[in-house]
Scaffold this active site. Structure first.
Site, PDB file in Angstrom:
ATOM      1  N   SER A  53      31.497  45.551  46.233  1.00  0.00           N
ATOM      2  CA  SER A  53      32.159  44.761  44.666  1.00  0.00           C
ATOM      3  C   SER A  53      31.501  43.908  44.362  1.00  0.00           C
ATOM      4  CB  SER A  53      33.520  44.905  44.509  1.00  0.00           C
ATOM      5  OG  SER A  53      33.773  43.841  45.482  1.00  0.00           O
ATOM      6  N   HIS A  54      30.682  43.712  44.940  1.00  0.00           N
ATOM      7  CA  HIS A  54      29.809  42.497  44.343  1.00  0.00           C
ATOM      8  C   HIS A  54      27.968  42.216  44.919  1.00  0.00           C
ATOM      9  CE1 HIS A  54      34.122  41.088  43.621  1.00  0.00           C
ATOM     10  NE2 HIS A  54      33.401  40.276  42.500  1.00  0.00           N
ATOM     11  N   ARG A  58      26.678  45.147  40.009  1.00  0.00           N
ATOM     12  CA  ARG A  58      27.249  43.842  39.618  1.00  0.00           C
ATOM     13  C   ARG A  58      25.309  43.356  38.394  1.00  0.00           C
ATOM     14  NH1 ARG A  58      32.383  43.233  38.189  1.00  0.00           N
ATOM     15  NH2 ARG A  58      33.366  42.738  39.634  1.00  0.00           N
ATOM     16  N   LEU A 130      32.770  35.189  47.491  1.00  0.00           N
ATOM     17  CA  LEU A 130      32.786  33.819  47.637  1.00  0.00           C
ATOM     18  C   LEU A 130      33.061  33.392  48.765  1.00  0.00           C
ATOM     19  CD1 LEU A 130      34.714  33.325  45.223  1.00  0.00           C
ATOM     20  CD2 LEU A 130      35.733  31.730  46.620  1.00  0.00           C
ATOM     21  N   THR A 166      41.914  37.796  38.465  1.00  0.00           N
ATOM     22  CA  THR A 166      41.759  38.076  39.727  1.00  0.00           C
ATOM     23  C   THR A 166      40.991  37.350  40.627  1.00  0.00           C
ATOM     24  OG1 THR A 166      38.822  39.216  39.706  1.00  0.00           O
ATOM     25  CG2 THR A 166      40.770  40.505  39.236  1.00  0.00           C
ATOM     26  N   ALA A 186      41.040  38.255  46.533  1.00  0.00           N
ATOM     27  CA  ALA A 186      41.107  38.054  45.329  1.00  0.00           C
ATOM     28  C   ALA A 186      42.797  38.538  45.569  1.00  0.00           C
ATOM     29  CB  ALA A 186      41.193  39.517  45.177  1.00  0.00           C
ATOM     30  N   ASP A 194      35.693  46.560  42.208  1.00  0.00           N
ATOM     31  CA  ASP A 194      37.430  48.067  42.278  1.00  0.00           C
ATOM     32  C   ASP A 194      36.303  49.042  41.743  1.00  0.00           C
ATOM     33  OD1 ASP A 194      35.391  47.740  44.622  1.00  0.00           O
ATOM     34  OD2 ASP A 194      37.471  46.243  46.177  1.00  0.00           O
ATOM     35  N   HIS A 236      55.422  38.221  43.682  1.00  0.00           N
ATOM     36  CA  HIS A 236      55.358  36.620  43.227  1.00  0.00           C
ATOM     37  C   HIS A 236      54.952  35.925  44.143  1.00  0.00           C
ATOM     38  CE1 HIS A 236      58.995  36.948  46.056  1.00  0.00           C
ATOM     39  NE2 HIS A 236      58.334  35.766  46.528  1.00  0.00           N
ATOM     40  N   PRO A 311      39.127  39.185  59.890  1.00  0.00           N
ATOM     41  CA  PRO A 311      38.192  39.240  58.526  1.00  0.00           C
ATOM     42  C   PRO A 311      37.076  38.749  59.050  1.00  0.00           C
ATOM     43  CG  PRO A 311      40.312  38.258  58.601  1.00  0.00           C
ATOM     44  CD  PRO A 311      40.851  38.626  59.250  1.00  0.00           C
ATOM     45  N   ARG A 314      33.575  43.431  60.141  1.00  0.00           N
ATOM     46  CA  ARG A 314      32.952  44.771  59.342  1.00  0.00           C
ATOM     47  C   ARG A 314      31.714  43.903  58.743  1.00  0.00           C
ATOM     48  NH1 ARG A 314      32.116  46.115  54.450  1.00  0.00           N
ATOM     49  NH2 ARG A 314      32.897  43.708  53.768  1.00  0.00           N
ATOM     50  N   ARG A 315      31.951  42.735  57.824  1.00  0.00           N
ATOM     51  CA  ARG A 315      30.958  42.158  57.444  1.00  0.00           C
ATOM     52  C   ARG A 315      30.043  42.000  58.718  1.00  0.00           C
ATOM     53  NH1 ARG A 315      30.003  38.008  55.360  1.00  0.00           N
ATOM     54  NH2 ARG A 315      31.803  36.982  56.214  1.00  0.00           N
TER      55      ARG A 315
END
Ligand code: NDP
Ligand code: PYC
Length: 343
Positions: A53-54, A58, A130, A166, A186, A194, A236, A311, A314-315
């Site tokens: 997505s980035h 872009r 980021l 976002t 996000a 996305d 919330h 996290p 995967r990258r």
């Protein structure tokens, strides 16, 4: 996981060749050499790591912002010390990453001297992931947090009007014997990028992602983009995180709230001009002498308890694969990039 599928087939392009191609695009559309080098490396890194997505998706948006005069591709940031551990950076309507990197050296000195420092960037266009901003701090033994607000496309819980962006936040920590643990997410159910990819590819969104222009739940990405909005993640709780990020990245830095971004006089502009905050901590000041080992131990327990991956993993796997085999780019995307470069 990212909603958009990461391309695993296509023409393989070496990382350095992709950086060079993107650099030609930025230079052709009026950036300075320094800005072109920084943004090209950043965007190619996103594509390399499967931050779809980035990534190169872009590039037309960067070009639209430059062509419309919305962003200054040659901006000279100014850096000001607001205290022994507080840097204020005015990106001067330029891109966020060159402003951040202009201040990073002094910022690191402040972190080492004080154990913690804050960098508040304003008048900055952040159009990327980021994680490229925070992962290097963790590789230098530091814990890093960053927050960015974007443009109003997220309704508060139960609301109809988009107030929040976002608003991503990223966290990076050293891990003994392993790559840093980095999360970058996000505050909305998904990134706006996305949603746009889903609209382009004819996919429906997961239930609970967004609302249409009447505030009714929808899974149609076009309805979300055409007067509708995304929802915060987790009701919330995500709404409060989105609120916090408006406060930290905009109210505190002097950047615009997402709601204040008005690019209507610049057709084609896509890069929100807002703010970004960094908080970086030297974990050795905690005095345990075993910080990174303790983090590694916690990750071991999390995995033993059943989480199959952390996290960032995967990258890192995708990074290793694409650095070896090339970054797969769809032929149409590659042709579009070459045309933008004037090849
Ligand atoms: P995702 O939901 O794709 O991923 C969020 C985080 O969760 C990532 O760190 C990811 O790690 C991790 N993750 C995903 N799936 C799993 C899993 N099964 N187990 C463990 N961890 C997992 O991110 P978003 O869609 O929320 O955001 C995508 C990108 O968009 C971010 O990079 C963000 O910075 C960027 N963005 C930028 C904005 C801006 O204004 N500049 C605005 C909004 C978003 P991994 O990467 O390894 O999969
Ligand atoms: O994907 O939500 C997004 C986004 C907004 C600004 C940059 N990326």
């Amino acid at each position: 996981a990212a909603f958009a599928q990461t391309a695993e087939s296509g023409t393989p392009v070496a990382f350095a060749d992709l950086v060079a191609l993107l650099e030609r695009i930025f230079l052709r559309h009026g950036t300075s050499e320094r800005v072109a080098a920084i943004l090209s490396e950043n965007c190619a890194s996103c594509e390399r790591d499967g931050s779809t997505s980035h990534g190169v998706f872009r590039i037309p948006g960067y070009v639209g912002s430059l062509k419309s005069g919305w962003v200054d591709g040659r901006a000279e940031p100014t850096v000001e010390e607001a205290g022994p551990a507080f840097l204020r950076v005015d990106a001067a309507n330029g891109f966020a990453q060159p402003a951040f990197l202009a201040a990073r050296g002094r910022f690191l000195e402040m972190v080492r001297d004080n154990g913690v420092a804050v960098m508040a960037i304003r008048n900055s266009h952040h159009f990327s992931a980021l994680w490229p901003d925070v992962e290097p701090f963790a590789r230098e033994g530091l814990v890093a947090l960053s927050f960015v607000n974007s443009f109003a496309c997220v309704v508060p819980p139960g609301g109809k009007a988009a107030v929040y962006g976002t608003n991503p936040m990223a966290f990076a920590t050293p891990v003994a014997g392993a790559d840093p643990m980095v999360f970058d997410q996000a505050a909305s159910s998904m990134a706006n990028g996305d949603v746009r990819i889903a609209a382009r590819e004819g996919h429906v969104l997961p239930a609970g992602s967004g609302v249409d222009r009447d505030g009714k739940p929808t899974t149609d990405p076009k309805a979300v983009l055409d007067g509708g909005a995304l929802l915060p993640f987790g009701g919330h709780k995500g709404g409060s995180i989105a609120f916090m990020i408006e406060v930290l990245a905009a109210a505190l830095t002097g950047g615009k709230y997402s709601r204040e971004v008005d690019w209507s006089a610049h057709p084609g502009a896509e890069t929100p001009c807002t703010g970004q905050l960094f908080i970086v901590i030297d974990p050795e000041r905690g005095g345990t002498g075993a910080f990174a080992d303790r983090v590694a131990g916690l990750i071991g327990e999390v995995k033993e308890a059943g989480q199959d991956r952390m996290p960032g993993e995967r990258r890192y796997a995708r990074r290793a694969r694409t650095l070896r085999d090339g970054i797969p780019l769809a032929p149409a995307r590659l042709a579009e990039l070459r045309a933008l470069a004037g090849d």
